[in-house]
Design a protein around this motif. Structure first.
Motif, PDB file in Angstrom:
ATOM      1  N   THR A   1      52.247  12.401  58.400  1.00  0.00           N
ATOM      2  CA  THR A   1      51.233  11.374  58.169  1.00  0.00           C
ATOM      3  C   THR A   1      50.684  10.800  59.473  1.00  0.00           C
ATOM      4  O   THR A   1      49.473  10.686  59.649  1.00  0.00           O
ATOM      5  CB  THR A   1      51.821  10.241  57.304  1.00  0.00           C
ATOM      6  OG1 THR A   1      52.165  10.770  56.027  1.00  0.00           O
ATOM      7  CG2 THR A   1      50.818   9.110  57.110  1.00  0.00           C
ATOM      8  N   TRP A   2      51.567  10.414  60.399  1.00  0.00           N
ATOM      9  CA  TRP A   2      51.126   9.729  61.627  1.00  0.00           C
ATOM     10  C   TRP A   2      51.045  10.661  62.839  1.00  0.00           C
ATOM     11  O   TRP A   2      50.465  10.292  63.853  1.00  0.00           O
ATOM     12  CB  TRP A   2      52.074   8.587  61.971  1.00  0.00           C
ATOM     13  CG  TRP A   2      51.813   7.309  61.260  1.00  0.00           C
ATOM     14  CD1 TRP A   2      50.960   6.291  61.650  1.00  0.00           C
ATOM     15  CD2 TRP A   2      52.414   6.859  60.030  1.00  0.00           C
ATOM     16  NE1 TRP A   2      51.008   5.258  60.748  1.00  0.00           N
ATOM     17  CE2 TRP A   2      51.888   5.576  59.743  1.00  0.00           C
ATOM     18  CE3 TRP A   2      53.341   7.413  59.165  1.00  0.00           C
ATOM     19  CZ2 TRP A   2      52.264   4.849  58.615  1.00  0.00           C
ATOM     20  CZ3 TRP A   2      53.713   6.704  58.040  1.00  0.00           C
ATOM     21  CH2 TRP A   2      53.177   5.435  57.767  1.00  0.00           C
TER      22      TRP A   2
ATOM     23  N   PRO B   1      48.573   4.498  57.720  1.00  0.00           N
ATOM     24  CA  PRO B   1      47.661   4.495  58.862  1.00  0.00           C
ATOM     25  C   PRO B   1      46.330   3.825  58.529  1.00  0.00           C
ATOM     26  O   PRO B   1      45.859   3.865  57.387  1.00  0.00           O
ATOM     27  CB  PRO B   1      47.456   5.981  59.173  1.00  0.00           C
ATOM     28  CG  PRO B   1      48.637   6.663  58.578  1.00  0.00           C
ATOM     29  CD  PRO B   1      49.005   5.865  57.365  1.00  0.00           C
ATOM     30  N   ALA B   2      45.717   3.200  59.538  1.00  0.00           N
ATOM     31  CA  ALA B   2      44.450   2.507  59.333  1.00  0.00           C
ATOM     32  C   ALA B   2      43.323   3.487  59.015  1.00  0.00           C
ATOM     33  O   ALA B   2      42.400   3.160  58.259  1.00  0.00           O
ATOM     34  CB  ALA B   2      44.101   1.685  60.564  1.00  0.00           C
ATOM     35  N   MET B   3      43.395   4.689  59.573  1.00  0.00           N
ATOM     36  CA  MET B   3      42.338   5.678  59.396  1.00  0.00           C
ATOM     37  C   MET B   3      42.874   6.893  58.665  1.00  0.00           C
ATOM     38  O   MET B   3      44.030   7.297  58.846  1.00  0.00           O
ATOM     39  CB  MET B   3      41.770   6.108  60.767  1.00  0.00           C
ATOM     40  CG  MET B   3      41.238   4.952  61.606  1.00  0.00           C
ATOM     41  SD  MET B   3      39.825   4.130  60.858  1.00  0.00           S
ATOM     42  CE  MET B   3      38.593   5.417  61.039  1.00  0.00           C
TER      43      MET B   3
ATOM     44  N   SER C   1      43.385  15.859  58.516  1.00  0.00           N
ATOM     45  CA  SER C   1      44.345  16.920  58.788  1.00  0.00           C
ATOM     46  C   SER C   1      45.766  16.496  58.475  1.00  0.00           C
ATOM     47  O   SER C   1      46.693  17.295  58.551  1.00  0.00           O
ATOM     48  CB  SER C   1      44.255  17.340  60.265  1.00  0.00           C
ATOM     49  OG  SER C   1      44.657  16.266  61.114  1.00  0.00           O
ATOM     50  N   ALA C   2      45.959  15.202  58.118  1.00  0.00           N
ATOM     51  CA  ALA C   2      47.291  14.675  57.871  1.00  0.00           C
ATOM     52  C   ALA C   2      47.542  14.492  56.376  1.00  0.00           C
ATOM     53  O   ALA C   2      46.611  14.511  55.569  1.00  0.00           O
ATOM     54  CB  ALA C   2      47.456  13.333  58.593  1.00  0.00           C
ATOM     55  N   ASP C   3      48.817  14.324  56.025  1.00  0.00           N
ATOM     56  CA  ASP C   3      49.187  13.965  54.660  1.00  0.00           C
ATOM     57  C   ASP C   3      49.093  12.440  54.581  1.00  0.00           C
ATOM     58  O   ASP C   3      50.061  11.728  54.838  1.00  0.00           O
ATOM     59  CB  ASP C   3      50.602  14.461  54.354  1.00  0.00           C
ATOM     60  CG  ASP C   3      50.988  14.264  52.897  1.00  0.00           C
ATOM     61  OD1 ASP C   3      50.097  13.982  52.079  1.00  0.00           O
ATOM     62  OD2 ASP C   3      52.188  14.367  52.587  1.00  0.00           O
TER      63      ASP C   3
END
Length: 283
Positions: free
Chosen positions: A137-138, A212-214, A218-220
């Motif tokens: 995620t991050w 996350p704020a954004m 490409s992330a979960d």
């Protein structure tokens, strides 16, 4: 990630005012000194006036975190309730709750009695949340170029879906590492558990929600619900349960005032914790 259909047990007491004045509490929650230019200091768990753990930052957009500090160097067991905790509890025992509440700062707490099947997890190795689900995620820390590092082995006990956009992860964090445990006591508990005993450990807990704020495509990207149990009593029991593959009970006092989550989500915990265990299916 594979899905398991182990049914878990949870009993929830009534949220209530517990604890002692902060000056008398052996464990308390505190804010660390602000760094130059920072709007807030670190969120800390303090034991006997020494910082014991750093927690997720206040913003809710930083990665979920528990990180052991040098003040985490002792357990907080209470001899006068040891016999009660050697047994399987049928409800959040009022005498045990009051005994451990005397170690904690005054506030609102929700008692939870959980049946857990702990898995000992070593940072950086297989099953480590910080190296896998959190990185998905991050990503890795932009400065260190590494995943977050909790500076302690810990136990993973449960996870389940909150919905398509949120997932609950549960952890038990020992005050001292399992390598400090007495081998004879661990083996004694493991033998009792193999014969059917289900003893009880005790923790003070927090529920932090982080996202996350954004939205990085490409992330979960989803909200991580981190239910963290800071273990007060039962270090040998947790290791014995993990090593023997047996369940143990956990009496948790969820610190509502210190959790970075709204009251409506505290009320959802019992239903979520009673769901089937389910890993995150990345989307």
């Amino acid at each position: 990630m594979s899905r398991t259909v182990v049914r878990v047990r949870v009993l929830v007491g009534e949220a209530r005012r517990l604890g002692v004045p902060e000056s008398r509490a052996r464990l308390r929650f505190a804010e660390g000194a602000k760094a130059p230019g920072a709007w807030a200091g670190r969120r800390l768990v303090v034991v006997d006036d020494e910082p014991a753990f750093e927690r997720s930052f206040w913003c809710g957009t930083c990665p979920f975190l528990f990180r052991r500090l040098e003040g985490a160097n002792q357990t907080l067991s209470l001899d006068h309730v040891r016999e009660r905790l050697a047994l399987r509890l049928t409800e959040p025992d009022g005498a045990v709750v009051e005994a451990f509440a005397a170690l904690l700062p005054e506030g609102d707490y929700l008692p939870l009695l959980l049946r857990i099947e702990p898995r000992l997890t070593v940072p950086g190795q297989e099953g480590d949340y910080f190296s896998h689900e959190q990185v998905a995620t991050w990503g890795i820390d932009g400065f260190w170029g590494l995943p977050e590092y909790p500076h302690t082995p810990y136990y993973r006990t449960f996870e389940t879906a909150v919905g398509d956009e949120a997932h609950l992860y549960e952890f038990v964090v020992p005050m001292v590492p399992p390598t400090w445990n007495e081998r004879d006591r661990v083996e004694e508990y493991a033998g009792q558990m193999r014969r059917g005993a289900v003893p009880t450990a005790v923790a003070v807990s927090t529920l932090d929600l982080c996202q996350p704020a954004m939205d990085d495509r490409s992330a979960d990207y989803y909200e991580h619900w981190g239910l963290t149990h800071f273990l007060l009593d039962g270090h040998h029991k947790l290791e014995a349960a993990a090593s023997s593959g047996r369940p143990v009970q956990l009496l948790s006092l969820l610190a509502l005032d210190e959790s970075d989550s709204p009251a409506r989500d505290h009320r959802r915990l019992a239903a979520l914790r009673a769901q089937h265990r389910r890993g995150r299916a990345a989307v």
